[in-house]
Design a protein around this motif. Structure first.
Motif, PDB file in Angstrom:
ATOM      1  N   GLY A 266       0.785  -1.232   0.000  1.00 46.15           N
ATOM      2  CA  GLY A 266       0.000   0.000   0.000  1.00 46.15           C
ATOM      3  C   GLY A 266       0.815   1.279   0.000  1.00 46.15           C
ATOM      4  N   PRO A 267       1.586   1.519   1.061  1.00 45.60           N
ATOM      5  CA  PRO A 267       2.236   2.841   1.180  1.00 45.60           C
ATOM      6  C   PRO A 267       3.182   3.188   0.038  1.00 45.60           C
ATOM      7  N   ILE A 268       3.664   2.193  -0.691  1.00 47.17           N
ATOM      8  CA  ILE A 268       4.583   2.480  -1.799  1.00 47.17           C
ATOM      9  C   ILE A 268       3.931   3.407  -2.821  1.00 47.17           C
ATOM     10  N   ALA A 269       2.606   3.379  -2.873  1.00 50.46           N
ATOM     11  CA  ALA A 269       1.882   4.253  -3.809  1.00 50.46           C
ATOM     12  C   ALA A 269       2.123   5.727  -3.483  1.00 50.46           C
ATOM     13  N   LEU A 270       2.500   6.025  -2.257  1.00 54.19           N
ATOM     14  CA  LEU A 270       2.686   7.418  -1.841  1.00 54.19           C
ATOM     15  C   LEU A 270       4.055   7.987  -2.218  1.00 54.19           C
ATOM     16  N   ILE A 271       4.995   7.089  -2.531  1.00 55.59           N
ATOM     17  CA  ILE A 271       6.384   7.547  -2.719  1.00 55.59           C
ATOM     18  C   ILE A 271       6.523   8.463  -3.935  1.00 55.59           C
ATOM     19  N   ASP A 272       7.031   9.647  -3.711  1.00 56.30           N
ATOM     20  CA  ASP A 272       7.466  10.530  -4.798  1.00 56.30           C
ATOM     21  C   ASP A 272       8.458  11.525  -4.204  1.00 56.30           C
ATOM     22  N   HIS A 273       8.865  12.502  -4.978  1.00 48.93           N
ATOM     23  CA  HIS A 273       9.914  13.398  -4.491  1.00 48.93           C
ATOM     24  C   HIS A 273       9.425  14.296  -3.360  1.00 48.93           C
ATOM     25  N   GLN A 274       8.106  14.294  -3.125  1.00 49.91           N
ATOM     26  CA  GLN A 274       7.590  15.151  -2.046  1.00 49.91           C
ATOM     27  C   GLN A 274       7.438  14.437  -0.709  1.00 49.91           C
ATOM     28  N   MET A 275       7.701  13.117  -0.709  1.00 48.49           N
ATOM     29  CA  MET A 275       7.586  12.406   0.570  1.00 48.49           C
ATOM     30  C   MET A 275       8.869  11.644   0.875  1.00 48.49           C
ATOM     31  N   PRO A 276       9.732  12.237   1.730  1.00 53.01           N
ATOM     32  CA  PRO A 276      10.964  11.541   2.102  1.00 53.01           C
ATOM     33  C   PRO A 276      10.671  10.304   2.956  1.00 53.01           C
TER      34      PRO A 276
END
Ligand code: F6R
Length: 369
Positions: A266-276
């Protein structure tokens, strides 16, 4: 009272070399190769009759409990359940004679934790508390007690009480394991020696942080983010939860602590340059798995901060920023790993202009529901 410090929280973070010395005072008996927990009031015969342990606590103390589950299951081979006190008290919990109900509470006055203890006591469990405040309600109510010996904690965000609780849980696990005949004399001696080194290692890490400006610089780079993911696995999963709580409660940045293996669910969907992503990755038995999580985050454009052993060449290359901890015994590594996360949360909050000793909406001791 704060001396050279600006905040109580800052003082309480930096004094952990000393508070851990106090926590251990009188507990390590090298002569007889055992730990001393006299006021626990639990004889070897009572320990041998134990069937399970239920830990009840709230907030930071709950996360210490999650770490305690690892310690007690590993060293004493007793099944351990960890429950939020506020959930336990309104269930129909399966508890009774032969069970140890263990509360963890800095203040000893948290109303949900007290109610959970009363419920466990009414059902016939042996009740004990790991508690900081002498003479508090929890200390008076329980059949046995382990005092944290951490000294007064004034900052609203709990810091030195967390590391003290973790040490006490390890002492308890050794005590239970030894009474159950599961630990050799040399295994106990090794653990006692490792424990006695802990305050020095913590002091070394904190002294280096105090002398430098690294955490202030990191805070400058990261204080404007709105979301953080904290990942840990095994013994360091509770540390990810605690690190995330520290950040959210004093800096008001949204942070989630997750077991690293759950990322892909699930949480991998949130990963981008705005979430360290903050990973907690000392060189333990799940280290290789943590490295692959770092790769996954990097492959999706995420920034990685890693709590890692000083000089770890793999993470030095793969992560964007390192928060170094001295190498230590696997069971103690989580206690050292929380220190950089406290420092990081503190400096980020200061950078954002929050009064860290009085974060909005929070009280030091939650005596109402
Ligand atoms: C977090 C914090 C709280 C407490 C919680 C339990 O920094 O301080 O989450 O840990 O309210 O308090 P005690 O341990 O006093 O029962």
């Amino acid at each position: 009272e704060k001396g050279t410090y600006v905040h109580y929280m800052q003082k309480e973070i930096y004094e952990q070399g000393r508070s851990l010395t106090d926590t251990l005072r009188g507990r390590l008996d090298f002569e007889h190769g055992r730990v001393v927990l006299d006021s626990l009031n639990l004889s070897a015969a009572q320990v041998q009759a134990l069937e399970r342990v239920t830990i009840v606590a709230c907030g930071t103390s709950y996360y210490a409990g999650l770490l305690g589950k690892h310690y007690i299951e590993r060293l004493a081979r007793l099944p351990v359940e960890v429950d939020y006190a506020s959930e336990f008290r309104y269930r129909e919990p399966v508890i009774g004679p032969g069970h140890l109900a263990l509360a963890i509470t800095q203040s000893g006055e948290t109303v949900d934790t007290l109610a959970a203890l009363e419920e466990a006591q009414a059902q016939g469990a042996f009740t004990a508390a790991i508690v900081n405040v002498v003479g508090s309600q929890a200390a008076r109510l329980c059949d046995g007690v382990i005092y944290m010996q951490a000294g007064p904690e004034i900052g609203v965000a709990s810091t030195k009480a967390f590391t003290a609780s973790a040490v006490d849980l390890l002492l308890l696990a050794i005590y239970l394991g030894q009474a159950r005949g599961l630990l050799s004399a040399s295994a106990v001696m090794t653990l006692l020696e490792e424990l006695s080194r802990l305050p020095g290692l913590a002091g070394e890490l904190l002294e280096a942080a105090w002398q430098g400006s690294y955490y202030r610089e990191l805070a400058g780079r990261f204080a404007h983010y709105q979301h953080f993911l904290y990942l840990g696995r095994g013994l360091n999963y509770p540390i990810a939860r605690e690190g995330a709580l520290k950040l959210k409660e004093i800096s008001y940045i949204h942070a989630e602590g997750y077991p690293a293996g759950e990322m892909k669910h699930g949480p991998i969907a949130l990963i981008d340059h705005q979430m360290p992503t903050m990973v907690i990755a000392p060189r333990d038995r799940v280290y290789d798995k943590m490295i692959s999580q770092v790769e996954q985050v990097k492959a999706r454009g995420g920034t990685v901060l890693a709590v890692a052993e000083a000089g770890d060449p793999i993470l030095a290359e793969k992560a964007d920023f390192l928060l170094p901890v001295p190498p230590s015994h696997e069971l103690l590594a989580p206690i050292l790993a929380v220190l950089p996360l406290q420092l990081f949360a503190y400096e980020v909050a200061v950078h954002r202009g929050v009064d860290v000793d009085k974060p909005r909406n929070l009280a030091k001791s939650v005596t109402v529901e």
